[in-house]
Design a protein around this motif. Structure first.
Motif, PDB file in Angstrom:
ATOM      1  N   PRO A 175       0.807  -1.223   0.000  1.00  0.00           N
ATOM      2  CA  PRO A 175       0.000   0.000   0.000  1.00  0.00           C
ATOM      3  C   PRO A 175       0.838   1.270   0.000  1.00  0.00           C
ATOM      4  CG  PRO A 175       0.089  -0.943   2.204  1.00  0.00           C
ATOM      5  CD  PRO A 175       0.767  -1.927   1.296  1.00  0.00           C
ATOM      6  N   CYS A 176       0.202   2.358  -0.382  1.00  0.00           N
ATOM      7  CA  CYS A 176       0.790   3.686  -0.213  1.00  0.00           C
ATOM      8  C   CYS A 176       0.596   4.117   1.238  1.00  0.00           C
ATOM      9  CB  CYS A 176       0.086   4.698  -1.115  1.00  0.00           C
ATOM     10  SG  CYS A 176       0.185   4.364  -2.877  1.00  0.00           S
ATOM     11  N   TRP A 177       1.580   4.819   1.782  1.00  0.00           N
ATOM     12  CA  TRP A 177       1.477   5.358   3.137  1.00  0.00           C
ATOM     13  C   TRP A 177       1.581   6.879   3.090  1.00  0.00           C
ATOM     14  CZ3 TRP A 177      -0.042   2.426   7.081  1.00  0.00           C
ATOM     15  CH2 TRP A 177       0.098   1.049   6.977  1.00  0.00           C
ATOM     16  N   LEU A 178       0.840   7.498   3.982  1.00  0.00           N
ATOM     17  CA  LEU A 178       0.790   8.961   4.061  1.00  0.00           C
ATOM     18  C   LEU A 178       0.942   9.384   5.515  1.00  0.00           C
ATOM     19  CD1 LEU A 178      -0.008  11.837   2.909  1.00  0.00           C
ATOM     20  CD2 LEU A 178      -2.371  11.202   3.436  1.00  0.00           C
ATOM     21  N   TYR A 179       1.797  10.375   5.760  1.00  0.00           N
ATOM     22  CA  TYR A 179       1.937  10.963   7.094  1.00  0.00           C
ATOM     23  C   TYR A 179       1.557  12.440   6.980  1.00  0.00           C
ATOM     24  CZ  TYR A 179       4.750   6.757   7.636  1.00  0.00           C
ATOM     25  OH  TYR A 179       5.177   5.461   7.639  1.00  0.00           O
ATOM     26  N   PHE A 180       0.613  12.868   7.812  1.00  0.00           N
ATOM     27  CA  PHE A 180       0.197  14.263   7.742  1.00  0.00           C
ATOM     28  C   PHE A 180      -0.090  14.822   9.128  1.00  0.00           C
ATOM     29  CE2 PHE A 180      -3.912  12.027   7.372  1.00  0.00           C
ATOM     30  CZ  PHE A 180      -4.792  12.818   8.098  1.00  0.00           C
ATOM     31  N   THR A 181      -0.108  16.156   9.188  1.00  0.00           N
ATOM     32  CA  THR A 181      -0.411  16.871  10.427  1.00  0.00           C
ATOM     33  C   THR A 181      -1.885  17.237  10.440  1.00  0.00           C
ATOM     34  OG1 THR A 181       1.820  17.830  10.408  1.00  0.00           O
ATOM     35  CG2 THR A 181       0.190  18.849  11.864  1.00  0.00           C
ATOM     36  N   ASP A 182      -2.566  16.928  11.530  1.00  0.00           N
ATOM     37  CA  ASP A 182      -3.990  17.250  11.658  1.00  0.00           C
ATOM     38  C   ASP A 182      -4.190  18.766  11.576  1.00  0.00           C
ATOM     39  OD1 ASP A 182      -6.676  17.728  12.909  1.00  0.00           O
ATOM     40  OD2 ASP A 182      -6.571  15.569  13.250  1.00  0.00           O
ATOM     41  N   ILE A 183      -5.199  19.192  10.828  1.00  0.00           N
ATOM     42  CA  ILE A 183      -5.452  20.629  10.672  1.00  0.00           C
ATOM     43  C   ILE A 183      -5.796  21.282  12.007  1.00  0.00           C
ATOM     44  CG2 ILE A 183      -7.931  20.521  10.223  1.00  0.00           C
ATOM     45  CD1 ILE A 183      -5.291  22.674   8.375  1.00  0.00           C
ATOM     46  N   GLY A 184      -6.303  20.486  12.955  1.00  0.00           N
ATOM     47  CA  GLY A 184      -6.598  21.028  14.283  1.00  0.00           C
ATOM     48  C   GLY A 184      -5.357  21.546  14.978  1.00  0.00           C
ATOM     49  N   LEU A 185      -4.204  20.914  14.724  1.00  0.00           N
ATOM     50  CA  LEU A 185      -2.954  21.389  15.307  1.00  0.00           C
ATOM     51  C   LEU A 185      -2.549  22.724  14.699  1.00  0.00           C
ATOM     52  CD1 LEU A 185      -0.893  18.069  15.524  1.00  0.00           C
ATOM     53  CD2 LEU A 185      -1.885  19.374  17.418  1.00  0.00           C
ATOM     54  N   ALA A 186      -2.810  22.908  13.410  1.00  0.00           N
ATOM     55  CA  ALA A 186      -2.525  24.199  12.782  1.00  0.00           C
ATOM     56  C   ALA A 186      -3.394  25.293  13.385  1.00  0.00           C
ATOM     57  CB  ALA A 186      -2.747  24.109  11.273  1.00  0.00           C
ATOM     58  N   ASN A 187      -4.662  24.985  13.605  1.00  0.00           N
ATOM     59  CA  ASN A 187      -5.554  25.968  14.220  1.00  0.00           C
ATOM     60  C   ASN A 187      -5.105  26.347  15.623  1.00  0.00           C
ATOM     61  OD1 ASN A 187      -7.612  26.676  12.356  1.00  0.00           O
ATOM     62  ND2 ASN A 187      -8.553  24.676  12.593  1.00  0.00           N
ATOM     63  N   SER A 188      -4.523  25.374  16.333  1.00  0.00           N
ATOM     64  CA  SER A 188      -4.046  25.655  17.697  1.00  0.00           C
ATOM     65  C   SER A 188      -2.697  26.363  17.694  1.00  0.00           C
ATOM     66  CB  SER A 188      -3.932  24.337  18.483  1.00  0.00           C
ATOM     67  OG  SER A 188      -5.176  23.684  18.582  1.00  0.00           O
ATOM     68  N   ALA A 189      -1.863  26.050  16.699  1.00  0.00           N
ATOM     69  CA  ALA A 189      -0.499  26.565  16.694  1.00  0.00           C
ATOM     70  C   ALA A 189      -0.388  27.976  16.134  1.00  0.00           C
ATOM     71  CB  ALA A 189       0.400  25.629  15.881  1.00  0.00           C
ATOM     72  N   PHE A 190      -1.245  28.319  15.186  1.00  0.00           N
ATOM     73  CA  PHE A 190      -1.094  29.579  14.459  1.00  0.00           C
ATOM     74  C   PHE A 190      -2.269  30.514  14.723  1.00  0.00           C
ATOM     75  CE2 PHE A 190       1.040  26.781  11.041  1.00  0.00           C
ATOM     76  CZ  PHE A 190       2.239  26.804  11.745  1.00  0.00           C
ATOM     77  N   PRO A 191      -2.025  31.810  14.676  1.00  0.00           N
ATOM     78  CA  PRO A 191      -3.146  32.748  14.756  1.00  0.00           C
ATOM     79  C   PRO A 191      -3.995  32.640  13.495  1.00  0.00           C
ATOM     80  CG  PRO A 191      -1.126  33.902  14.185  1.00  0.00           C
ATOM     81  CD  PRO A 191      -0.724  32.499  14.506  1.00  0.00           C
ATOM     82  N   GLY A 192      -5.297  32.893  13.623  1.00  0.00           N
ATOM     83  CA  GLY A 192      -6.168  32.802  12.466  1.00  0.00           C
ATOM     84  C   GLY A 192      -6.656  31.393  12.239  1.00  0.00           C
ATOM     85  N   THR A 193      -7.183  31.120  11.033  1.00  0.00           N
ATOM     86  CA  THR A 193      -7.719  29.800  10.728  1.00  0.00           C
ATOM     87  C   THR A 193      -7.799  29.616   9.220  1.00  0.00           C
ATOM     88  OG1 THR A 193      -9.530  28.266  11.214  1.00  0.00           O
ATOM     89  CG2 THR A 193     -10.131  30.541  10.684  1.00  0.00           C
ATOM     90  N   VAL A 194      -8.212  28.440   8.807  1.00  0.00           N
ATOM     91  CA  VAL A 194      -8.378  28.138   7.396  1.00  0.00           C
ATOM     92  C   VAL A 194      -9.362  29.125   6.768  1.00  0.00           C
ATOM     93  CG1 VAL A 194      -9.243  26.422   5.747  1.00  0.00           C
ATOM     94  CG2 VAL A 194      -7.877  25.692   7.724  1.00  0.00           C
ATOM     95  N   ALA A 195      -8.973  29.700   5.634  1.00  0.00           N
ATOM     96  CA  ALA A 195      -9.866  30.618   4.921  1.00  0.00           C
ATOM     97  C   ALA A 195     -11.022  29.833   4.314  1.00  0.00           C
ATOM     98  CB  ALA A 195      -9.100  31.367   3.843  1.00  0.00           C
ATOM     99  N   ARG A 196     -12.239  30.425   4.365  1.00  0.00           N
ATOM    100  CA  ARG A 196     -13.431  29.723   3.878  1.00  0.00           C
ATOM    101  C   ARG A 196     -14.003  30.456   2.683  1.00  0.00           C
ATOM    102  NH1 ARG A 196     -16.013  29.664   9.917  1.00  0.00           N
ATOM    103  NH2 ARG A 196     -14.130  28.913  10.954  1.00  0.00           N
ATOM    104  N   TYR A 197     -14.435  29.677   1.711  1.00  0.00           N
ATOM    105  CA  TYR A 197     -14.984  30.251   0.489  1.00  0.00           C
ATOM    106  C   TYR A 197     -16.474  30.528   0.661  1.00  0.00           C
ATOM    107  CZ  TYR A 197     -15.550  30.969  -4.520  1.00  0.00           C
ATOM    108  OH  TYR A 197     -15.794  31.516  -5.752  1.00  0.00           O
TER     109      TYR A 197
END
Length: 561
Positions: A539-561
């Motif tokens: 199989p293919c394997w993928l390692y990623f960072t949960d977007i919730g950690l980005a929301n906690s780590a950085f000011p602001g949040t994901v831009a919404r359309y």
């Protein structure tokens, strides 16, 4: 703060003398011709199952070994994982996407060593996860063959072969083709094959390669890949389109500048009825592309260790319209970016999700793609997009805690988009040069869980769906020793994997109306074998960072359309 995570890279061709030819002597390379279908690492064979507990041996007298702050839990050792008992009572599991050791009949483990040795009339790697053998010269024996789990795939060569010159995992058959050499390379679970031409051919070139695969039939798919199916029509192996390249290199990455596909057909031998793969390099490419050849096959280049998906240049012609591979303002997620790490080094990565804070545009990507206060530019270098303002990755180490945080936030960075440019709450969909995009409606309002289904968007692989989360809050070590902490793991068993250059790209879910919901940021990946395609046993394997950690780590949040 960041570093280039390790990737499998190609190596220069060497002539028969063992020294690299000068550009003057070998001005007219033809090409390195890859028949990657030779299954590195044999996707049709059983995936290395997690081994049972290893019995203690003289070399491993206790259940735990080691000194200092942590010790290995030997009973939990597998072919692709190492478990450590930490001094604070926690356990760390180092995971690799391919085997790093092979269990012996007596229960001990032996590190994989693909160095070739000649024995019993054949050439074999010292230790591999499959039974791999190459021809020792002469005729009658297959050029290369790999067996595992009761299945065998092989490649024959018409005519008599010279005795090979062995160099680590590579066997070079000098003069096996007119004006060039035949090269096979042992991988952990299979092998790769190349033809290297040292002289420009006088006319069209064609190679006919008899295929040995008992009980399997080779087909060419509509997208020009190669597929092996069993008698029931079930796909048991796939391989990418064979390619050829010259050795003119991209300055930033050292990857080939000139790359071209090879015309492929599958025929039946009129006398034997066996299948033959016919490879016909492009005559114009051979006539015009000059420079020494790159020999290392694609399977070796993208091998099976856990590697970060980071630096690979492109070879497609770029159009004038903004697309995933040549984005312009307003910038979208999933597009190629150029990240300057120092005055002398840079990396190609992928933009993640557009980000909004205090009315200003930002973009989140992977921390290992950037360095603190580093510069992000568009692919053509015509626009300085903006500076990196947050980064949780330390050079030579891996994940670090941001100021004021008591936990690790995976592999993240945030860069600002200057006021003379802008972004839009959209991410590219489709392939590498796609101009199509989808709106980002929101971010996923809970942490990733086992069983979640996600898609990825990378500047090299494009949009790939079918991933399923298998684990969360995982710490693992990349092959160069850097450690990513608090990560999510996903896998998929069909279609292409992420590849070098996709790091930093978006991980998301798509709803019924085609809108994206942000779920994470790509850090690394692997698996898929030499053809970079997932299968049931590889199989293919993928390692990623949960977007919730980005929301906690950085000011602001994901831009919404």
């Amino acid at each position: 703060m960041s570093e280039r995570l390790p990737v499998h890279r190609s190596t220069p061709a060497v002539p028969a003398s063992g020294r690299r030819r000068s550009r003057r002597r070998q001005r007219v390379l033809a090409a390195a011709l890859l028949a990657a279908f030779v299954c590195a690492p044999l996707p049709l064979l059983n995936e290395p199952a997690f081994a049972g507990d290893a019995a203690p041996t003289a070399a491993t007298p206790a259940a735990r070994q080691g000194t200092g702050t942590r010790s290995e839990i030997v009973s939990e050792r597998t072919d692709s994982t190492t478990s450590w008992a930490n001094a604070d009572g926690t356990t760390t599991v180092e995971t690799f996407t391919g085997p790093i050791r092979v269990k012996q009949p007596d229960g001990s483990w032996r590190p994989i060593d693909t160095t070739l040795v000649a024995e019993d009339g054949a050439v074999r790697p010292k230790t591999a996860a499959a039974d791999i053998s190459f021809s020792a010269g002469g005729s009658g024996a297959p050029l290369a063959e790999a067996s595992r789990g009761g299945r065998t795939l092989g490649l024959d060569w018409p005519g008599k072969l010279p005795e090979p010159r062995l160099d680590g995992p590579t066997a070079v058959y000098p003069g096996a083709v007119e004006g060039g050499d035949l090269v096979v390379t042992a991988l952990k679970e299979g092998f790769s094959h190349s033809v290297v031409l040292h002289e420009r051919p006088d006319g069209p070139v064609s190679y006919r390669l008899p295929v040995s695969a008992d009980g399997l039939t080779l087909h060419e798919t509509v997208d020009e890949r190669l597929r092996w199916s069993d008698r029931g029509g079930r796909t048991v192996a796939t391989a990418p389109l064979p390619v050829m390249w010259g050795s003119a290199e991209q300055r930033a990455s050292g990857e080939p500048k000139d790359l071209a596909a090879i015309d492929v057909t599958v025929e039946r031998d009129a006398d034997t009825g066996d299948q033959v793969l016919v490879l016909e390099p492009d005559e114009e490419f051979l006539a015009e592309t000059a420079a020494p050849a790159l020999v290392t096959a694609l399977g070796e280049r993208y091998g099976t260790d856990a590697v970060a998906v980071q630096v690979t240049p492109g070879v497609d012609a770029l159009g004038l319209q903004a697309n995933r591979y040549n984005d312009t303002t307003p910038y979208y997620g999933g597009a190629r970016i150029y990240s300057r790490l120092t005055s002398n080094s840079a990396s190609w990565c992928t933009a993640g999700f557009p980000w909004k804070y205090s009315g200003k545009w930002y973009m989140v990507t992977a921390g290992h793609c950037t360095t603190g206060n580093g510069a992000i530019m568009n692919p053509s270098h015509s626009d300085y997009i903006g500076p990196v303002v947050r980064d949780d990755w330390k050079n030579g180490y891996g994940s670090v805690k941001l100021s004021g945080q008591g936990y690790y936030s995976g592999d993240l960075a945030l860069y600002r988009i200057n006021s003379d440019s802008s972004a839009s709450a959209r991410i590219y969909k489709g392939g590498k040069t796609s101009t199509s995009s989808r709106p980002v409606h929101d971010y996923w309002r809970r942490w990733a869980q086992e069983g979640d289904k996600v898609c990825t968007g990378g500047m090299m692989a494009g949009e790939k769906c079918g991933w399923k989360v298998t684990d969360t809050q995982v710490n693992f070590t990349y092959s160069g020793g850097t450690r990513a902490k608090n990560m999510v793991v996903a896998k998929k068993t069909s279609g292409s994997c992420t590849i070098n250059g996709d790091s930093g790209g978006p991980v998301y879910t798509v709803d019924g109306s085609g809108r994206a919901f942000a779920k994470g940021i790509i850090s690394g990946g692997g698996g898929g074998g030499g053809d970079n395609s997932g299968g049931l046993f590889d199989p293919c394997w993928l390692y990623f960072t949960d977007i919730g950690l980005a929301n906690s780590a950085f000011p602001g949040t994901v831009a919404r359309y």
